[in-house]
Every structure is written in structure tokens, then in C-alpha cells.
Design a protein around this motif. Sequence first.
Motif, mmCIF file in Angstrom:
data_model
loop_
_atom_site.group_PDB
_atom_site.id
_atom_site.type_symbol
_atom_site.label_atom_id
_atom_site.label_comp_id
_atom_site.label_asym_id
_atom_site.label_seq_id
_atom_site.Cartn_x
_atom_site.Cartn_y
_atom_site.Cartn_z
ATOM 1 N N PRO A 135 45.049 15.901 -6.369
ATOM 2 C CA PRO A 135 46.372 16.480 -6.046
ATOM 3 C C PRO A 135 46.283 17.377 -4.821
ATOM 4 N N LYS A 136 47.386 17.498 -4.118
ATOM 5 C CA LYS A 136 47.390 18.280 -2.884
ATOM 6 C C LYS A 136 48.033 19.658 -3.047
ATOM 7 N N ASP A 137 48.322 20.051 -4.298
ATOM 8 C CA ASP A 137 48.840 21.409 -4.496
ATOM 9 C C ASP A 137 47.741 22.260 -5.126
ATOM 10 N N LYS A 138 47.656 23.505 -4.685
ATOM 11 C CA LYS A 138 46.553 24.382 -5.072
ATOM 12 C C LYS A 138 46.552 24.695 -6.566
ATOM 13 N N PHE A 139 47.729 24.830 -7.175
ATOM 14 C CA PHE A 139 47.795 25.212 -8.585
ATOM 15 C C PHE A 139 47.109 24.158 -9.456
ATOM 16 N N THR A 140 47.484 22.898 -9.268
ATOM 17 C CA THR A 140 46.903 21.816 -10.068
ATOM 18 C C THR A 140 45.425 21.640 -9.760
ATOM 19 N N LEU A 141 45.081 21.731 -8.494
ATOM 20 C CA LEU A 141 43.686 21.547 -8.096
ATOM 21 C C LEU A 141 42.815 22.674 -8.641
ATOM 22 N N ASP A 142 43.343 23.889 -8.625
ATOM 23 C CA ASP A 142 42.599 25.031 -9.153
ATOM 24 C C ASP A 142 42.310 24.845 -10.640
ATOM 25 N N ARG A 143 43.288 24.330 -11.378
ATOM 26 C CA ARG A 143 43.100 24.090 -12.804
ATOM 27 C C ARG A 143 42.036 23.023 -13.037
ATOM 28 N N MET A 144 42.026 21.973 -12.203
ATOM 29 C CA MET A 144 41.028 20.916 -12.328
ATOM 30 C C MET A 144 39.623 21.460 -12.033
ATOM 31 N N ASN B 241 38.434 23.426 -15.063
ATOM 32 C CA ASN B 241 38.060 22.528 -16.159
ATOM 33 C C ASN B 241 36.720 21.849 -15.907
#
Length: 214
Positions: A157-166, A169
Motif C-alpha cells: 500500500p502507498k499510504d503510511k498508516f496501512t504500511l506502518d501497521r504492516m 505486524n
Amino acid sequence: MNENDIKRKQAKLRLEMLEQELRTGRATLQDIENARKEYEALRDGKVIETPVAVVEPTSSVPTRKFDEQPVQLSDSTKLILDGLNKELNTLDTDKAALSNSLKTVPKDGNAKHITDQILNLRDQRANLMDTIRYVQVKGCLPSAPPVVEVNFESSLPKDKFTLDRMIKNLKINLSKWQDKRNAAKTLAKIQEYETKLAKGSIELETMIRLFQSL
């Protein structure tokens, strides 16, 4: 077959092995010349003057060198080494059996098929000793580079919020895999989690690099 016949056969074998090792750089022309003189002297019934040999201490240290100091061995690492040492013992037993079988070869027989097998086992032993030393130093088996999907980065993903969560994890998973690797009781499980750790580490680096670029 008397003692001289056995010595002559052993000298011939030594010459043949050295001639093969010359191709791989394990023997020198001087080694070949010395072995040839010994064989010809035995063949012609001459008395051989035995030179004073410089005895080099034998060692199980392999040909490759590693700069790091050996790690403190964990239970799983000891398990790996136990398996490797069993393989080593099997190779030594097979090599000894082949060497003994040379005594049954006729005086003028061709022992090349036996010497080829001995040389092959010798190479296998050298490679196995490299692996043992690697495990002693690194605490794990050497493995092939992990395979990461070619389109892995483009699929992120190219948005920081989703990428940060990944990223978070994956860090949790890496920690779990490390614990499971340390607790593994079989070589198969150890290799399974080492593969996951290697692949996951590369994916984590890719995800962090992408996160920093956004």
C-alpha cells in the motif's frame, strides 16, 4: 600378495590421486614427481630412502575461514551439529571401506573407479566441514538466498498508516519466528523458520524503505 606388492599398489594409488588433485590445485608438480619416484622405485625393486617428513598437525577446521568468533551453542544449534557429525562419520566409514577395498584389486588391475569414489568422498567431507564450521560460528545452517516475490514492493500500500501497521505486524511475526526457531527440535523446523526469518527480514527492509520514501 606380499607386503611389497601392497606397498607398490599403495604408491601407484597415491600417484594417481595426486595426478587428479593437480587439476584442482590440491597437489603440485613436485608432489607428482616425488610420488612417481617412489612408485618406480618400488616397481623396480629399489631401496627407497625415506626422507624425514614434516608432520603437520591434523585439524578438523575446514578450508573456508570465518572472521567471527564461535557463538555460544544453543540446543537447536547442537542438534544441527549432531546431525552433521553423524553425516561426517558416515562419510569417514565409507571412505575407509573404499580404501580397504583397494587391497583386493589385482596387482596390475585398474583402481581408478575406487580412487574416483574416494576423491568424491574427500570433497564431500571438505564441504561438510565447511558447513560445520559455519554452524559453529553463525549458530545456523548456511542457506540459499531467500526468494522474495518480484512484485512484492509494487503490491504494498502507498499510504503510511496501512504500511506502518504492516511493518509492526511483520516485526511481531519475526520475533515469534525467532522464538520458534530457537525452540525447534528438528532440523526441518529449524530450516523452516530460518527461511521465514530470512525472507521476512528482506520484506521488512523493503517496507521500511518504501515507508520512508512516502
